[in-house]
Enzyme design. Sequence first.
Site, PDB file in Angstrom:
ATOM      1  CE1 TYR A   7      19.536  34.426 -43.593  1.00  0.00           C
ATOM      2  CE2 TYR A   7      21.550  35.403 -42.714  1.00  0.00           C
ATOM      3  CZ  TYR A   7      20.908  34.562 -43.616  1.00  0.00           C
ATOM      4  OH  TYR A   7      21.648  33.859 -44.531  1.00  0.00           O
ATOM      5  N   PRO A  36      22.206  25.215 -39.095  1.00  0.00           N
ATOM      6  CG  PRO A  36      23.894  24.867 -40.650  1.00  0.00           C
ATOM      7  CD  PRO A  36      22.559  24.356 -40.225  1.00  0.00           C
ATOM      8  CG  ASN A  37      25.981  29.598 -38.960  1.00  0.00           C
ATOM      9  OD1 ASN A  37      26.813  29.606 -38.066  1.00  0.00           O
ATOM     10  ND2 ASN A  37      26.211  29.082 -40.157  1.00  0.00           N
ATOM     11  CD  GLU A  67      13.918  24.126 -49.097  1.00  0.00           C
ATOM     12  OE1 GLU A  67      13.506  23.166 -49.781  1.00  0.00           O
ATOM     13  OE2 GLU A  67      14.815  24.900 -49.473  1.00  0.00           O
ATOM     14  CG  ASP A  77      20.110  10.490 -48.821  1.00  0.00           C
ATOM     15  OD1 ASP A  77      19.421  10.942 -49.760  1.00  0.00           O
ATOM     16  OD2 ASP A  77      21.244  10.000 -48.984  1.00  0.00           O
ATOM     17  CB  SER A  98      17.120  35.588 -46.779  1.00  0.00           C
ATOM     18  OG  SER A  98      17.749  34.354 -47.085  1.00  0.00           O
ATOM     19  CG  HIS A 138      22.390  26.390 -50.184  1.00  0.00           C
ATOM     20  ND1 HIS A 138      21.169  26.647 -50.782  1.00  0.00           N
ATOM     21  CD2 HIS A 138      22.485  27.280 -49.152  1.00  0.00           C
ATOM     22  CE1 HIS A 138      20.587  27.669 -50.142  1.00  0.00           C
ATOM     23  NE2 HIS A 138      21.355  28.055 -49.151  1.00  0.00           N
ATOM     24  CG  ASN A 157      15.916  28.001 -42.302  1.00  0.00           C
ATOM     25  OD1 ASN A 157      16.700  27.611 -43.167  1.00  0.00           O
ATOM     26  ND2 ASN A 157      15.802  29.275 -41.956  1.00  0.00           N
ATOM     27  CB  ALA A 192      24.795  26.767 -44.691  1.00  0.00           C
ATOM     28  CG  HIS A 201      15.203  29.026 -47.213  1.00  0.00           C
ATOM     29  ND1 HIS A 201      16.276  28.411 -46.620  1.00  0.00           N
ATOM     30  CD2 HIS A 201      14.707  28.151 -48.117  1.00  0.00           C
ATOM     31  CE1 HIS A 201      16.437  27.213 -47.160  1.00  0.00           C
ATOM     32  NE2 HIS A 201      15.498  27.026 -48.071  1.00  0.00           N
ATOM     33  NE  ARG A 223      23.398  32.991 -49.466  1.00  0.00           N
ATOM     34  CZ  ARG A 223      24.054  32.575 -48.380  1.00  0.00           C
ATOM     35  NH1 ARG A 223      23.616  31.549 -47.686  1.00  0.00           N
ATOM     36  NH2 ARG A 223      25.151  33.195 -47.974  1.00  0.00           N
ATOM     37  NE  ARG A 271      21.193  35.993 -48.901  1.00  0.00           N
ATOM     38  CZ  ARG A 271      21.508  35.338 -47.778  1.00  0.00           C
ATOM     39  NH1 ARG A 271      20.631  34.507 -47.223  1.00  0.00           N
ATOM     40  NH2 ARG A 271      22.681  35.533 -47.208  1.00  0.00           N
ATOM     41  NE  ARG A 299      23.691  33.659 -40.409  1.00  0.00           N
ATOM     42  CZ  ARG A 299      23.124  32.672 -41.078  1.00  0.00           C
ATOM     43  NH1 ARG A 299      22.035  32.080 -40.623  1.00  0.00           N
ATOM     44  NH2 ARG A 299      23.624  32.283 -42.231  1.00  0.00           N
TER      45      ARG A 299
HETATM   46  C1  DQA Z   1      18.682  30.612 -44.869  1.00  0.00           C
HETATM   47  C2  DQA Z   1      19.311  30.862 -46.239  1.00  0.00           C
HETATM   48  C3  DQA Z   1      20.573  30.030 -46.399  1.00  0.00           C
HETATM   49  O1  DQA Z   1      21.141  30.251 -47.689  1.00  0.00           O
HETATM   50  C4  DQA Z   1      21.597  30.429 -45.359  1.00  0.00           C
HETATM   51  O2  DQA Z   1      22.744  29.613 -45.463  1.00  0.00           O
HETATM   52  C5  DQA Z   1      21.036  30.385 -43.981  1.00  0.00           C
HETATM   53  C6  DQA Z   1      19.672  30.848 -43.740  1.00  0.00           C
HETATM   54  C7  DQA Z   1      17.485  31.546 -44.601  1.00  0.00           C
HETATM   55  O3  DQA Z   1      16.740  31.282 -43.671  1.00  0.00           O
HETATM   56  O4  DQA Z   1      17.302  32.542 -45.327  1.00  0.00           O
HETATM   57  O5  DQA Z   1      21.749  30.109 -43.028  1.00  0.00           O
HETATM   58  O6  DQA Z   1      18.214  29.290 -44.820  1.00  0.00           O
END
Ligand code: DQA
Length: 151
Positions: free
Chosen positions: A30, A17-18, A106, A95, A110, A88, A82, A85, A108, A119, A115, A25
């Site tokens: 990011y 998401p996002n 995995e 699952d 950032s 977490h 990735n 959110a 990320h 996170r 942070r 953003r």
């Molecule tokens: C993220 C880090 C997450 O904590 C955050 O909610 C994201 C992006 C990252 O790519 O740094 O949406 O996964």
Amino acid sequence: MNAENTGAKNILVIHGPNLNLLGVREPEIYGENTLQDINRNLSVLAKNAGASLDTFQSNAESELIERIHLAMNDGTEFIIINPAAYTHTSVALRDALAAAKLPFIEVHLSNVFSREPFRRKSYFSDLAVGVISGLNIKGYELALKYALELR
Ligand code: DQA
């Protein structure tokens, strides 16, 4: 990539998401690249290595889960994810990956460890082949390189 390459040929990149908002953003966290920039770059790298790469982004937990279910039967050999959110919060996404039994990294953008404390918890890291956090788009490239060279 040479003929001895025994890495994954079918790689799936999943963005949570996002991440569709990358570029606008919180660029100080990011970066300035858009999701399209990232996907385009990864697709070129995969193509140059003779592999095929599919990308998927959703803001909905259920859609991310359904895509992982599909990956169980569509020839996917390796997942780069990735979870954003959902990293977490989502036992359900965890699952799905556990059920799929496909190796995954995995990623990320950032450094989640530098942070907010919430996170630092990931529902995915213990199942992952590896975790890359804080290297921005380079993290996706390194994950892809690993998948392509896998032995
Ligand atoms: C993220 C880090 C997450 O904590 C955050 O909610 C994201 C992006 C990252 O790519 O740094 O949406 O996964």
